[in-house]
Design an enzyme around this catalytic site. Structure first.
Site, mmCIF file in Angstrom:
data_model
loop_
_atom_site.group_PDB
_atom_site.id
_atom_site.type_symbol
_atom_site.label_atom_id
_atom_site.label_comp_id
_atom_site.label_asym_id
_atom_site.label_seq_id
_atom_site.Cartn_x
_atom_site.Cartn_y
_atom_site.Cartn_z
ATOM 1 N N ASP A 37 60.703 -35.031 -46.158
ATOM 2 C CA ASP A 37 61.954 -34.369 -45.743
ATOM 3 C C ASP A 37 61.941 -32.835 -45.793
ATOM 4 O OD1 ASP A 37 62.404 -36.993 -46.429
ATOM 5 O OD2 ASP A 37 64.022 -36.576 -47.817
ATOM 6 N N GLN B 33 59.613 -31.793 -48.979
ATOM 7 C CA GLN B 33 59.002 -32.743 -49.900
ATOM 8 C C GLN B 33 57.488 -32.715 -49.677
ATOM 9 O OE1 GLN B 33 60.958 -35.410 -52.132
ATOM 10 N NE2 GLN B 33 61.516 -33.270 -52.145
ATOM 11 N N SER C 75 64.522 -34.614 -52.801
ATOM 12 C CA SER C 75 65.169 -33.758 -51.800
ATOM 13 C C SER C 75 66.421 -33.072 -52.303
ATOM 14 C CB SER C 75 65.516 -34.580 -50.560
ATOM 15 O OG SER C 75 64.345 -34.808 -49.832
ATOM 16 N N GLU D 179 70.687 -41.993 -47.627
ATOM 17 C CA GLU D 179 69.883 -40.871 -48.108
ATOM 18 C C GLU D 179 70.309 -39.588 -47.397
ATOM 19 O OE1 GLU D 179 65.781 -42.428 -47.452
ATOM 20 O OE2 GLU D 179 65.741 -42.641 -49.636
HETATM 21 C C1 FRU Z 1 64.183 -39.507 -47.790
HETATM 22 C C2 FRU Z 1 63.809 -39.620 -49.255
HETATM 23 C C3 FRU Z 1 64.894 -39.037 -50.120
HETATM 24 C C4 FRU Z 1 64.162 -38.645 -51.372
HETATM 25 C C5 FRU Z 1 62.818 -38.214 -50.818
HETATM 26 C C6 FRU Z 1 61.659 -38.521 -51.724
HETATM 27 O O1 FRU Z 1 63.111 -39.557 -46.920
HETATM 28 O O2 FRU Z 1 63.542 -40.972 -49.590
HETATM 29 O O3 FRU Z 1 65.987 -39.896 -50.365
HETATM 30 O O4 FRU Z 1 64.793 -37.629 -52.079
HETATM 31 O O5 FRU Z 1 62.649 -38.869 -49.591
HETATM 32 O O6 FRU Z 1 60.495 -37.939 -51.266
#
Ligand code: FRU
Length: 477
Positions: free
Chosen positions: A38, A54, A98, A213
């Site tokens: 993300d 991420q 995230s 999310e």
């Molecule tokens: C979305 C997610 C978020 C989380 C992150 C972990 O793609 O699953 O909910 O914070 O990726 O990498």
């Protein structure tokens, strides 16, 4: 710099030189090496756009999450910066998940999810997700302040804070899961440190997502948009075909009042690969969205090459007739090099080569639908990608065919009612983004052409197809 951040830098520096460039983007943001998912903390601060993301620096697979970091003056030319956050604990010992960024006076504040297990990580019963704060004066080095919101009693999945300022308060939306229902919760603060629980902001109807999310909430035109990425929506006809979705609810809200909306969830992008979009404001007030140009659990052939994941082009949102439109941010034209007009105006059961060996181009096509009779007509990249009108179905189709990587199948949208179908198609080494009729719709997918499979051609099968205009720009870095 802490030792974990230093270690990440050393590993990235080394790994970067070993990347196989065959699918590495020429004009999209991707990790120097290792894994990206993300976009996080998109923000304008101190004369720069910042994009965090991420990141797992140690392998091209998802792992303990760090926050990668890059900055740009124009949203299309990015400069990598040192990794901003590593899972140093205790609040984020198993990952910095995230989150978002806000500018608080002369400080850049990152608000993100600390991910941690108390005990073995093989069960969600041991999972705790808390919201954390880190701040910086120079926009590069961050001071960690630890947890600012604890996991609410009984919850385990509680993540992805998006913070904004409204009047005299900071507000935050956070995604959560209660049994099998996705929710968004709201918090309020005066100082980004003490947060008041304002309750459940929105939640899924039966079968419309077990977890929501990456929520984001912002005004657009006269309305408010709740954008989020639900997990667990079943496909319905042409809708919700990907493993997870991303889209929005449109409604009304004022501080202190509930969010009222129609309940109608609308997808933002109709391709195979677009997830976890996040929005931010430009200094001149445009609402821009960037998403992750991948899908969870899809095969990612670039992992063989030492990297994985990329971000979409920046897209400007607008609200027209109760629908969110999404078109490339104006800055994207800064990538344009030479323009190559294509003289073809009519195709009759034929194929015409437009560009040889294209790996970074913007193609513009304006089809005259009322003068086109072919059963299928459109554009192809090698044998793997076709973007075409299916005249019988009345749809615009993006079809990819990379069976060697288990990436196949179509995504499609209905044709516009008027007779012009104008397309801006952005092709990079392993992606395509198709923008339809100046923001009407968008389809984004990852593609994996082999060497020699990058010729672009126009085609019409079983009939005639007519063009008002055609040509392409080479996109230069
Ligand atoms: C979305 C997610 C978020 C989380 C992150 C972990 O793609 O699953 O909910 O914070 O990726 O990498």
């Amino acid at each position: 710099m802490t030792s974990l951040l230093e270690q990440a830098e050393q590993v990235l520096e080394k790994a970067q030189s070993g990347i196989n460039p065959r699918w590495y983007p020429r004009y999209h943001l991707a990790p120097r090496a290792g894994w990206m998912n993300d976009p996080n903390g998109l923000v304008w601060f101190d004369g720069w756009y910042h994009a965090f993301y991420q990141h797992h620096p140690y392998s091209p697979k998802w792992g303990p999450m760090h926050w990668g970091h890059a900055r740009s003056k124009d949203l299309v030319h990015w400069e990598h910066l040192p990794v901003a956050l590593a899972p140093e604990g205790p609040a984020d010992k198993d990952g910095c998940f995230s989150g978002s960024a806000v500018v608080d006076g002369d400080t850049l504040a990152l608000i993100y999810t600390g991910h941690k297990f108390h005990g073995p990580s093989d069960t969600d019963d041991n999972l705790y997700q808390v919201q954390c704060l880190a701040t910086s004066r120079d926009g590069i080095h961050f001071e960690r302040h630890g947890k600012v919101i604890d996991t609410p009693p009984g919850l385990h999945h509680f993540r992805d804070p998006k913070v904004w300022r409204e009047g005299e308060f900071w507000y935050m939306v956070v995604g959560s899961r209660v049994e099998n229902t996705g929710q968004v919760r709201l918090y309020r603060s005066t100082d980004l440190r003490e947060w008041h629980d304002e309750g459940i902001f929105a939640e899924a109807d039966e079968g419309k997502g077990f977890m929501w999310e990456c929520p984001d909430f912002f005004p657009l035109g006269e309305k408010r948009v709740l954008m989020f990425s639900p997990q667990g929506m079943a496909a319905e006809g042409y809708h919700y075909r990907n493993l997870f979705q991303s889209g929005y609810l449109l409604g009304d809200w004022q501080p202190g009042q509930p969010f009222t909306h129609s309940g109608q969830f609308t997808e933002l992008d109709h391709g195979h690969d677009f997830y976890a979009p996040q929005s931010f404001l430009t200094p001149d007030g445009r609402r821009i969205v960037i998403g992750w140009l991948d899908m969870w659990e899809s095969s990612m052939p670039e992992q063989q090459d030492g990297w994985a994941g990329m971000l979409s082009l920046p897209r400007e949102l607008s609200l027209v007739d109760g629908r969110v439109r999404m078109k490339p941010a104006a800055e994207v034209t800064a990538l344009r090099g030479s323009y190559y007009p294509t003289p073809v105006r009519c195709l009759n059961n034929q194929n015409v080569l437009v560009a040889a060996n294209a790996d970074a181009v913007e193609v513009q096509l304006a089809w005259d639908l009322s003068a086109s009779t072919a059963e299928q007509f459109g554009i192809a990249l090698g044998d793997g990608l076709r973007i075409y009108v299916d005249d019988q179905a009345g749809r615009l189709v993006v079809e990819r065919r990379y069976p060697e990587y288990s990436l196949e199948g179509t995504r499609s949208i209905p044709l516009p009612a008027d007779s012009v179908l104008s397309l801006r198609i952005f092709i990079d080494r392993s992606s395509v983004e198709v923008f339809v009729n100046d923001g009407d719709a968008c389809l984004s997918s990852r593609i994996y052409p082999q060497p020699g499979e990058r010729d672009i051609s126009l085609f019409a099968n079983l009939g005639k197809a007519s063009l008002y205009d055609a040509g392409y720009w080479s996109l230069d870095k």
